[in-house]
Design an enzyme around this catalytic site. Structure first.
Site, short mmCIF file in Angstrom:
data_model
loop_
_atom_site.label_atom_id
_atom_site.label_comp_id
_atom_site.label_asym_id
_atom_site.label_seq_id
_atom_site.Cartn_x
_atom_site.Cartn_y
_atom_site.Cartn_z
N SER A 101 0.80 -1.22 0.00
CA SER A 101 0.00 0.00 0.00
C SER A 101 0.84 1.27 0.00
O SER A 101 0.38 2.32 -0.47
CB SER A 101 -0.94 0.01 1.21
OG SER A 101 -1.90 -1.01 1.12
N HIS A 164 -0.36 5.58 8.69
CA HIS A 164 -0.25 4.30 7.99
C HIS A 164 0.13 4.49 6.53
O HIS A 164 0.26 5.60 6.03
CB HIS A 164 -1.56 3.52 8.13
CG HIS A 164 -1.43 2.05 7.95
ND1 HIS A 164 -2.12 1.35 6.99
CD2 HIS A 164 -0.66 1.13 8.60
CE1 HIS A 164 -1.81 0.06 7.07
NE2 HIS A 164 -0.93 -0.10 8.03
N THR A 166 -1.19 4.18 3.46
CA THR A 166 -1.93 4.93 2.44
C THR A 166 -2.01 6.42 2.73
O THR A 166 -1.76 7.23 1.82
CB THR A 166 -3.33 4.32 2.25
OG1 THR A 166 -3.20 2.97 1.79
CG2 THR A 166 -4.13 5.10 1.22
N GLU A 328 -9.68 7.07 2.61
CA GLU A 328 -9.25 5.67 2.50
C GLU A 328 -10.18 4.75 3.26
O GLU A 328 -10.41 4.93 4.47
CB GLU A 328 -7.83 5.48 3.04
CG GLU A 328 -7.37 4.03 2.90
CD GLU A 328 -6.25 3.63 3.84
OE1 GLU A 328 -5.67 2.54 3.64
OE2 GLU A 328 -5.94 4.39 4.79
N ASP A 333 -8.93 -3.85 3.30
CA ASP A 333 -7.66 -4.58 3.26
C ASP A 333 -7.46 -5.43 4.51
O ASP A 333 -7.03 -6.59 4.43
CB ASP A 333 -6.51 -3.59 3.10
CG ASP A 333 -5.16 -4.25 2.92
OD1 ASP A 333 -5.01 -5.03 1.95
OD2 ASP A 333 -4.25 -3.98 3.72
N HIS A 337 -6.86 -9.41 4.70
CA HIS A 337 -5.64 -9.97 5.31
C HIS A 337 -5.99 -11.05 6.34
O HIS A 337 -5.24 -12.02 6.50
CB HIS A 337 -4.82 -8.88 5.99
CG HIS A 337 -3.91 -8.13 5.05
ND1 HIS A 337 -3.00 -8.78 4.23
CD2 HIS A 337 -3.75 -6.80 4.81
CE1 HIS A 337 -2.33 -7.87 3.53
NE2 HIS A 337 -2.77 -6.67 3.85
N ASP A 374 -5.76 0.64 -4.34
CA ASP A 374 -4.29 0.60 -4.39
C ASP A 374 -3.79 -0.75 -4.91
O ASP A 374 -2.81 -0.81 -5.63
CB ASP A 374 -3.68 0.91 -3.03
CG ASP A 374 -4.28 0.08 -1.90
OD1 ASP A 374 -5.24 -0.69 -2.13
OD2 ASP A 374 -3.80 0.20 -0.76
N HIS A 375 -4.51 -1.81 -4.58
CA HIS A 375 -4.11 -3.15 -5.03
C HIS A 375 -5.27 -4.10 -4.82
O HIS A 375 -6.27 -3.76 -4.18
CB HIS A 375 -2.88 -3.65 -4.25
CG HIS A 375 -3.09 -3.65 -2.76
ND1 HIS A 375 -3.84 -4.62 -2.12
CD2 HIS A 375 -2.68 -2.79 -1.78
CE1 HIS A 375 -3.88 -4.36 -0.83
NE2 HIS A 375 -3.18 -3.25 -0.59
N HIS A 459 -1.41 -9.77 -0.57
CA HIS A 459 -2.04 -9.00 -1.65
C HIS A 459 -2.06 -9.78 -2.95
O HIS A 459 -1.25 -10.69 -3.17
CB HIS A 459 -1.26 -7.70 -1.89
CG HIS A 459 -1.31 -6.74 -0.75
ND1 HIS A 459 -0.50 -5.64 -0.67
CD2 HIS A 459 -2.09 -6.71 0.36
CE1 HIS A 459 -0.77 -4.97 0.43
NE2 HIS A 459 -1.73 -5.61 1.09
#
Length: 529
Positions: A101, A164, A166, A328, A333, A337, A374-375, A459
């Site tokens: 990220s 963090h 992002t 964000e 995410d 995870h 972002d991904h 990711h």
């Protein structure tokens, strides 16, 4: 409803039950309506006075699909899927096929591809090389910095720590995303939290809303519903950066408000700001020691992403020159995870509500809304479940072991994704797959099975979507490099290297076109009379 679009809602009820249509007429009507919608789209060639960039952390294509199905079925469209323009982003970083990220946020916000774990510096800076990160020529200014230089307001909202991966590229420059506080940062480099409070552009951001108290103040205390996080950096240098923030604003004569819960966030007086020259409101809110809680676990005192987005826009709109805001949805995410698909999808839908609110609070004629990711993650949608089935349910059975399997699965996963157990079969111990029918696979805490069991879900490297509405949203039209987002936004808003670009001759905003149409109608009526 979004401008220039035809939204058709077809609901058919029979005996109180929603019936899924699949007749020929239905499909023909859908196709014709989409053609009409496409033909009615008009490119907006005005200047983007305001820009709101939503980043769904880990919100890959499969996540968007699952969120759509979960909310309204296979034929549903999320609010940002109704935007008139979209494209696809390639997410690889400068050094890795599958990014993190930090590198992807640096691409979206700073316009360069960089190495993983890097914040706001180019790829000439190796990871954890403090000295290299200090070189001025290696640093890249963010969209927020360009907005401030243009006299606009700027800020960010996140469900993560404000330091963090992002949000950090909004204001910081670091060769390691983990250098969030002094405890993990080399002595000759300034940690990310201090950069936010002490350095430009961080100290001049008008809105800072998120979590991460334990990186900002020394000896942060664990609270009953807000424990300290072992995964977050804990400040050790004796400083209280929140107090430093307040002192800075007071010494500069700026109106500011610090909020720590939902009630305070929603009760800020409207008359606390005065847009006189450079005197603009500054607001900061730190709502937790680490990341904010998941939406399904959120207590009333913890604001939602919708609450924070609303408060941010209200403050930023006080600047008559416009604003830049990054929002964000970071817990998408985090849910992935942990291998908890229901949690991740719920977070994606929470961010979608924030997008809807932002659209309704702004004017599409002068506000560019961009929704990106972002991904991706390694989540997949499997089998052939029936249309209308629960996306978190099961399908099957498998012809190999006779058991059902979950519609959603992951490529990689943590210990909880090992959906296998040892059973005695014909007198011998054998490893067999756990029957998902024994569990509530729709539960927020349920962990879907993964092909490879590692420390946690990693990711994915797939492309992600970008959706846009407003001035120059048609610049998103193809398969793009991820850092193209920075250039498209800069061009649309006349920021950075495009600050002096000429406005398009003969181009009219939506408001101008409406005014001309009204004037033409008046002239016709006068002629008739």
């Amino acid at each position: 409803m979004f401008a220039g679009e035809v939204v058709v809602l077809l609901v058919f009820m029979m005996s109180g039950q929603c019936v899924l249509r699949k007749d020929r007429q239905y499909w023909e009507e859908l196709g014709e309506n989409e053609i009409e919608e496409a033909l009615n789209i008009k490119n907006n060639l005005g200047v983007a006075k305001n820009v709101i960039l939503f980043i769904g952390d880990g919100m890959g294509a499969q996540t968007v699909t699952a969120a759509r199905i979960h909310k309204g079925g296979e034929g549903h469209r999320l609010s940002f899927e109704k935007f008139p323009h979209m494209g696809v982003l390639k997410t690889y970083s400068a050094d890795k096929m599958v990014p993190d990220s930090a590198s992807t946020a640096s691409a979206l916000l700073g316009g360069i591809k960089t190495n993983i774990k890097s914040i706001g510096v180019d790829a000439s800076v190796p990871n954890r090389d403090c000295e290299a990160s200090l070189r001025p020529e290696a640093k890249v200014e963010s969209l927020a910095a360009h907005a401030l230089r243009a006299g606009k307001a700027a800020g960010f909202v996140t469900t993560m720590r404000v330091t963090h991966a992002t949000p950090a590229p909004v204001y910081a420059f670091s060769s390691d995303r983990n250098w969030e506080c002094d405890a993990l940062t080399p002595a000759n480099c300034k940690d990310i939290a201090r950069q936010l409070i002490e350095d430009w552009p961080g100290r001049d951001l008008n809105v800072i809303l998120g979590g991460g108290r334990q990186s900002l103040i020394t000896n942060a205390k664990a609270l009953e519903n807000d424990p300290l996080s072992n995964g977050a950096c804990s400040r050790k240098d004796g400083r209280n950066l929140i107090e430093d923030y307040k002192k800075n604003k007071e010494s500069r004569g700026l109106n500011y408000t610090f909020v720590g819960n939902t009630e305070q966030l929603k009760s800020i007086p409207e008359d606390t700001d005065y847009l006189l020259g450079k005197d603009i409101s500054v607001k900061q809110g730190i709502f937790s020691n680490a990341h904010l809680p998941f939406e399904f676990q959120r207590r009333p005192e913890s604001p939602s992403i919708v609450d924070m987005t609303e408060a941010a826009i209200k403050v930023l709109q006080r600047n008559r020159n416009g604003f830049f805001l990054m929002v964000e949805g970071g817990n998408i995410d985090m849910g992935h995870h942990m291998g908890r698909a229901r949690t991740a999808i719920d977070e994606a839908l929470a961010m979608e509500e924030a997008v809807k609110l932002a659209y309704n609070m702004t004017d599409p004629s002068d506000t560019l809304l961009v929704v990106a990711s972002d991904h991706s993650h390694s989540m997949t949608i499997n089998g052939q479940p029936n249309r209308g089935d629960d996306i978190f349910g099961t399908v099957g059975p498998s012809r190999v072991d006779g058991l059902n399997y979950t519609t959603i699965a992951y490529g990689t996963g943590g210990p909880g994704s090992r959906q296998y157990e040892i059973q005695v079969v014909n007198g011998t111990n054998q490893i067999v797959r756990r029957d998902p029918m024994q569990d509530d696979t729709t539960d927020f805490m349920y962990q879907q099975t993964a092909a490879f069991a590692i420390e946690w879900n990693r990711h994915g490297g797939g492309d992600v979507g970008v959706y846009a509405s407003g001035p120059y949203s048609h610049l998103f039209h193809n398969v793009h490099e991820q850092h193209y987002v920075y250039y498209a936004i800069s061009y649309a808003a006349r920021l950075g290297k495009y600050a002096e670009r000429p406005t398009d001759s003969g181009a009219f905003s939506i408001q101008t076109n409406l005014l001309l149409s009204l004037m033409s109608l008046v002239l016709v009526l006068i002629a008739v009379i």
